[in-house]
Design a protein around this motif. Sequence first.
Motif, PDB file in Angstrom:
ATOM      1  N   THR A  52     -52.148 -37.337   7.492  1.00 21.73           N
ATOM      2  CA  THR A  52     -51.116 -36.562   8.176  1.00 21.73           C
ATOM      3  C   THR A  52     -49.760 -37.256   8.125  1.00 21.73           C
ATOM      4  O   THR A  52     -48.728 -36.617   7.857  1.00 21.73           O
ATOM      5  CB  THR A  52     -51.513 -36.318   9.640  1.00 21.73           C
ATOM      6  OG1 THR A  52     -52.772 -35.630   9.681  1.00 21.73           O
ATOM      7  CG2 THR A  52     -50.460 -35.488  10.363  1.00 21.73           C
ATOM      8  N   LEU A  53     -49.752 -38.578   8.364  1.00 25.02           N
ATOM      9  CA  LEU A  53     -48.491 -39.317   8.314  1.00 25.02           C
ATOM     10  C   LEU A  53     -47.902 -39.290   6.912  1.00 25.02           C
ATOM     11  O   LEU A  53     -46.679 -39.162   6.739  1.00 25.02           O
ATOM     12  CB  LEU A  53     -48.728 -40.766   8.775  1.00 25.02           C
ATOM     13  CG  LEU A  53     -49.138 -40.942  10.244  1.00 25.02           C
ATOM     14  CD1 LEU A  53     -49.333 -42.418  10.570  1.00 25.02           C
ATOM     15  CD2 LEU A  53     -48.104 -40.321  11.182  1.00 25.02           C
TER      16      LEU A  53
ATOM     17  N   ASP B  92     -48.332 -36.890   4.714  1.00 29.02           N
ATOM     18  CA  ASP B  92     -47.828 -35.536   4.491  1.00 29.02           C
ATOM     19  C   ASP B  92     -46.493 -35.331   5.188  1.00 29.02           C
ATOM     20  O   ASP B  92     -45.580 -34.696   4.635  1.00 29.02           O
ATOM     21  CB  ASP B  92     -48.850 -34.511   5.003  1.00 29.02           C
ATOM     22  CG  ASP B  92     -50.127 -34.503   4.167  1.00 29.02           C
ATOM     23  OD1 ASP B  92     -50.081 -35.013   3.020  1.00 29.02           O
ATOM     24  OD2 ASP B  92     -51.158 -34.002   4.661  1.00 29.02           O
ATOM     25  N   TRP B  93     -46.360 -35.829   6.415  1.00 32.24           N
ATOM     26  CA  TRP B  93     -45.090 -35.702   7.137  1.00 32.24           C
ATOM     27  C   TRP B  93     -43.962 -36.420   6.395  1.00 32.24           C
ATOM     28  O   TRP B  93     -42.865 -35.877   6.250  1.00 32.24           O
ATOM     29  CB  TRP B  93     -45.231 -36.270   8.535  1.00 32.24           C
ATOM     30  CG  TRP B  93     -46.027 -35.412   9.468  1.00 32.24           C
ATOM     31  CD1 TRP B  93     -46.505 -34.144   9.220  1.00 32.24           C
ATOM     32  CD2 TRP B  93     -46.449 -35.748  10.794  1.00 32.24           C
ATOM     33  NE1 TRP B  93     -47.209 -33.677  10.299  1.00 32.24           N
ATOM     34  CE2 TRP B  93     -47.183 -34.627  11.290  1.00 32.24           C
ATOM     35  CE3 TRP B  93     -46.290 -36.851  11.610  1.00 32.24           C
ATOM     36  CZ2 TRP B  93     -47.746 -34.617  12.560  1.00 32.24           C
ATOM     37  CZ3 TRP B  93     -46.845 -36.837  12.884  1.00 32.24           C
ATOM     38  CH2 TRP B  93     -47.568 -35.739  13.351  1.00 32.24           C
TER      39      TRP B  93
ATOM     40  N   VAL C  85     -40.638 -34.493   4.859  1.00 26.11           N
ATOM     41  CA  VAL C  85     -39.257 -34.825   5.232  1.00 26.11           C
ATOM     42  C   VAL C  85     -38.458 -35.256   4.008  1.00 26.11           C
ATOM     43  O   VAL C  85     -37.291 -34.882   3.845  1.00 26.11           O
ATOM     44  CB  VAL C  85     -39.240 -35.930   6.302  1.00 26.11           C
ATOM     45  CG1 VAL C  85     -37.815 -36.382   6.589  1.00 26.11           C
ATOM     46  CG2 VAL C  85     -39.905 -35.448   7.579  1.00 26.11           C
TER      47      VAL C  85
END
Length: 313
Positions: free
Chosen positions: A262-263, A265-266, A270
Motif C-alpha cells: 500500500t505504501l 502504491d501511494w 503521488v
Amino acid sequence: MASGLIMLLDDVAAIAKLAAASLDDVAAATAKAGAKSAGVVIDDAAVTPTYVTGFTPDRELPIIWKIARGSLRNKLFILTPIFIALAAFLPQALTPLLMLGGAFLCFEAAEKVMEKLGLHHAAHHEDVPVLLEPAERETKMVNGAIRTDLILSAEILAIALGELGNLPIATTAAALVGVSVAVTALVYGGVALIVKMDDVGVRLAALNNRTSQAIGRGLVASMPKLLAALSVIGTAAMAWVGGGIVLHGMEVVGLWPALPHTLNDWAHAVALMSPVAQGAIQWIIHATFAGIFGVILGAFIAQGVTMIGKLRR
C-alpha cells in the motif's frame, strides 16, 4: 619457446582481467552496502564526540584513536566472521536478523524523538564517576565506547550483508572488510575533525588577520550547530533505514505484506502527479513513509521496553 611465452602472457593477462573484474565487484558491493548503512554511520559520528567530553585537548585524539582501533577489531575479528558464516551456512536467517536490526534502529530513532518532545528519557551510556583518576576514567570511557560500537557495527554489517545479495563468499567477505575499513575511517576521521574544529577556530581567531579571525570565530560558533544537525540527520536516517528494512522484510516473509504494498502504491500514485522527476519524488515519498512507520514502530517498542522495565522493578 616463443609460442609458450605468448601463451603464458595470455594467461597472465586473463588472470589480471579476472582480478580487475573481482576488484570492481568488491568495490561496487562495498559502495552499495556502505550507502545503505549511512543512517547508522551518521548517528555513530554524532554520538562519538560525547566520549571525549571533559578530557584535556591533548587526550582527545588519542582517545578517538583507541576507540577507532577497538571499532575495527569489533568489525574485522568478531562481526565479519560471524556474518560470513551466516551468509555461507544460514542465509535464510538474514531477513529476520535484518528485521531485528531495523526494529532496533526504529527504537533508537523513536527514543530520540520522544526525548526531544519530553515524552521519554532515553537511556544513555553509563556515567563515569568524576572521582576516578584521569587515566582510569579514560580507560572506562574507551571501553564503554567500544562496547556501544559493537552494537552499531553489527547493525552496519547486517545492513551491508543484506545489500550484497547472492555474491560469492569471497566477494562478500572482501566487501564486508571494505565496508568495515571505510566506515571506521569515515566515522572516526570525521569525529577527529569535529572535536578539533574549535581548537583550530581558537588558533585562527588569535591570529592578527581579520579574515582568519572571522573564520576562527565561525568555526567555534558552528560546532554546536554541526553536532545538532548531525543528530537530527542521524535520527531521521535511522528511522528511514530501519523502517524501510522492516517493511521490506514484511514483504519478503509474508508478514502483513499489504502494508508495504500500500505504501509503495501511494508513493507511486503521488509521483505520477508530477510531470518531471517522478522517480526521485517516489523515492522521497517512500522514504518519508518508511521514516514515519519507523518512528511509530519504534515508539511502540520503546513503550514495551518501559513497561517491561517497570514490571521487573
